[in-house]
Structure formats: C-alpha cells, structure tokens
Write a protein that holds these residues in place. Sequence first.
Motif, short mmCIF file in Angstrom:
data_model
loop_
_atom_site.label_atom_id
_atom_site.label_comp_id
_atom_site.label_asym_id
_atom_site.label_seq_id
_atom_site.Cartn_x
_atom_site.Cartn_y
_atom_site.Cartn_z
N GLY A 124 0.83 -1.20 0.00
CA GLY A 124 0.00 0.00 0.00
C GLY A 124 0.86 1.24 0.00
N ASP A 125 0.26 2.36 0.36
CA ASP A 125 0.98 3.63 0.37
C ASP A 125 2.19 3.57 1.29
OD1 ASP A 125 -0.76 4.74 -1.40
OD2 ASP A 125 -1.98 5.75 0.13
N GLY A 126 3.33 4.04 0.78
CA GLY A 126 4.54 4.10 1.58
C GLY A 126 5.27 2.78 1.72
N SER A 127 4.74 1.70 1.15
CA SER A 127 5.42 0.42 1.27
C SER A 127 6.51 0.32 0.21
CB SER A 127 4.43 -0.74 1.12
OG SER A 127 3.93 -0.77 -0.20
N LEU A 128 7.31 -0.72 0.32
CA LEU A 128 8.38 -0.94 -0.66
C LEU A 128 7.78 -1.16 -2.05
CD1 LEU A 128 10.75 -3.31 1.34
CD2 LEU A 128 10.97 -0.86 0.98
N VAL A 129 8.57 -0.91 -3.06
CA VAL A 129 8.15 -1.09 -4.44
C VAL A 129 8.55 -2.51 -4.86
CG1 VAL A 129 8.45 -0.28 -6.81
CG2 VAL A 129 8.48 1.36 -4.92
N GLU A 130 7.59 -3.26 -5.36
CA GLU A 130 7.87 -4.64 -5.76
C GLU A 130 7.98 -4.74 -7.28
OE1 GLU A 130 6.27 -8.48 -3.88
OE2 GLU A 130 4.94 -8.07 -5.57
N LEU A 131 9.09 -5.33 -7.72
CA LEU A 131 9.29 -5.62 -9.13
C LEU A 131 9.08 -7.12 -9.29
CD1 LEU A 131 12.61 -3.60 -9.65
CD2 LEU A 131 10.29 -2.87 -10.17
N SER A 132 8.22 -7.51 -10.21
CA SER A 132 7.94 -8.93 -10.39
C SER A 132 7.81 -9.26 -11.86
CB SER A 132 6.66 -9.33 -9.64
OG SER A 132 5.55 -8.62 -10.16
N GLY A 133 8.11 -10.48 -12.17
CA GLY A 133 7.99 -10.97 -13.54
C GLY A 133 8.76 -12.26 -13.70
N GLN A 134 8.29 -13.12 -14.58
CA GLN A 134 8.95 -14.38 -14.90
C GLN A 134 9.15 -15.25 -13.66
OE1 GLN A 134 11.93 -11.77 -16.54
NE2 GLN A 134 12.00 -13.09 -18.36
N GLY A 135 8.20 -15.19 -12.73
CA GLY A 135 8.27 -16.02 -11.54
C GLY A 135 9.20 -15.52 -10.46
N ARG A 136 9.74 -14.32 -10.60
CA ARG A 136 10.65 -13.77 -9.60
C ARG A 136 10.06 -12.48 -9.05
NH1 ARG A 136 15.33 -14.98 -13.70
NH2 ARG A 136 13.88 -13.78 -14.91
N ARG A 137 10.41 -12.19 -7.81
CA ARG A 137 9.97 -10.95 -7.15
C ARG A 137 11.13 -10.37 -6.36
NH1 ARG A 137 4.50 -10.44 -6.64
NH2 ARG A 137 3.28 -12.27 -7.19
N VAL A 138 11.17 -9.04 -6.32
CA VAL A 138 12.17 -8.37 -5.50
C VAL A 138 11.58 -7.03 -5.05
CG1 VAL A 138 13.38 -7.26 -7.42
CG2 VAL A 138 14.60 -7.71 -5.32
N ALA A 139 11.81 -6.68 -3.79
CA ALA A 139 11.30 -5.42 -3.24
C ALA A 139 12.46 -4.43 -3.17
CB ALA A 139 10.70 -5.65 -1.86
N VAL A 140 12.23 -3.21 -3.65
CA VAL A 140 13.25 -2.16 -3.63
C VAL A 140 12.67 -0.90 -2.98
CG1 VAL A 140 14.43 -3.03 -5.69
CG2 VAL A 140 12.62 -1.33 -5.94
N GLY A 141 13.54 0.03 -2.66
CA GLY A 141 13.11 1.30 -2.09
C GLY A 141 13.34 1.43 -0.61
N ARG A 142 14.14 0.53 -0.02
CA ARG A 142 14.39 0.59 1.41
C ARG A 142 15.06 1.89 1.84
NH1 ARG A 142 14.86 -4.17 -0.45
NH2 ARG A 142 14.05 -6.00 0.60
N PHE A 143 15.85 2.48 0.96
CA PHE A 143 16.63 3.66 1.31
C PHE A 143 16.01 4.94 0.76
CE2 PHE A 143 19.59 0.02 0.74
CZ PHE A 143 19.72 -0.26 2.09
N VAL A 144 14.74 4.86 0.40
CA VAL A 144 13.98 6.03 -0.06
C VAL A 144 12.89 6.27 0.99
CG1 VAL A 144 12.47 6.91 -1.89
CG2 VAL A 144 14.41 5.45 -2.47
N ARG A 145 12.68 7.53 1.33
CA ARG A 145 11.64 7.85 2.31
C ARG A 145 10.30 7.30 1.83
NH1 ARG A 145 13.16 13.75 2.25
NH2 ARG A 145 11.03 13.91 1.50
N PRO A 146 9.46 6.80 2.75
CA PRO A 146 8.19 6.19 2.36
C PRO A 146 7.31 7.07 1.49
CG PRO A 146 8.63 5.72 4.65
CD PRO A 146 9.70 6.68 4.20
N GLU A 147 7.28 8.38 1.74
CA GLU A 147 6.42 9.25 0.93
C GLU A 147 6.96 9.46 -0.48
OE1 GLU A 147 9.07 12.01 3.39
OE2 GLU A 147 7.92 10.19 3.77
#
Length: 188
Positions: free
Chosen positions: A140-163
């Motif tokens: 949801g709002d302010g959560s990490l950004v998830e990149l997914s495709g081809q059966g793989r997932r990865v969450a990015v954005g840990r070092f970016v402010r939630p807003e």
Amino acid sequence: MSATTSPGAPSAIGRPSSSPAYRFGHESSGAADEWSVEWKLKRNCSLAPRQLLGFYSVLCGLSLAIASFFWAFGARMVMPFAWVELLAVGAALLAYARHAADSESIALRDDRLTVELASGDRVERVEFQPQWVRVEPQAGDGSLVELSGQGRRVAVGRFVRPELRPQLANELRMALRHSMPGGRDGAR
C-alpha cells in the motif's frame, strides 16, 4: 542564468528534450545506440567506517584513561565495567559499520533490468526482461516497491523515504515504458 528549449529540441546527448527526467535515476546513452538508466539507492550514513573507527578509538582511550585514574585511587571495579562498556559499544558500532554500505542498484538496459541488493556481506542479484516486469507497491501507500515478472519478485526502495516511494515506482514504470521498442523515438 537559465535556458529554455522547445519540446523536441535535441538535448546534450542527442535525444529530444521530451525524454523523461529522473529524480532518483541517471539516464545515459552510449556508443552503438546503447541506452540505459541506473538507480543507486544507498543508506544515508552519518559516519563512514573510517570515521567510526576513529571515534571508537578516541572513546576507548578516554574511557580507559578515566578507569585507570579511578583504578589508581582504589576503585578496582571501575576497570572491568569500562571494558564491558567498551565491548558492548564496539559490538553495536560493528553492527552499524557492517550495514553502512548497504545499497540497492537497479540498472535498465535495452535487453534487461538488473536489480542488486547488498546487505552486509550478502549480495542478491535478480534479472528481468523489461517487457515482462510489473511495478507495484508491496502492500500500500509508503510500502516498498515490488518488481515482479517471470516467476521472480524483489522489493526495492528501502533507502527512499516512504512518501517518495510512489515517485520511485512511477519513475521505474516510465523508464520501462521508455525502453520498449518504439518507446525511444523508434530507436530500435
């Protein structure tokens, strides 16, 4: 001093100025019509590991000097407590220093999207084909950004402010659209 260009006027790298502007990423064009965008997201550290070592050395010297002073005047229990304190602070600073260089690196090139997550001494690398990548918030709002495709997932954005994470997600979507055939002024 400011300069304005009309839409569609060539920019410094030979592309129209209507190409996307990135807040977090850096766009580049190389030889042989290679185009790429890179995002380097790092932890905001107040002390570099070398500065941390200097700070800890001064702290140890000062604490042991004070403990030695009291030891000399008969307060024998001060020295063991000083050593316990310095070991505890040293362990905490070691944990901090180990993760001071944590980072996320995202690179979009013509044929692939590469994500590298560095945490401590562990590096995770995931590659996607850009045309199959989905970019969405993880929860949801302010959560990490998830990149997914081809059966793989990865969450990015840990070092970016939630807003600011939605802006990062929009930037990734824009770059992925821009990398598609015909998305870069028919460059493919």
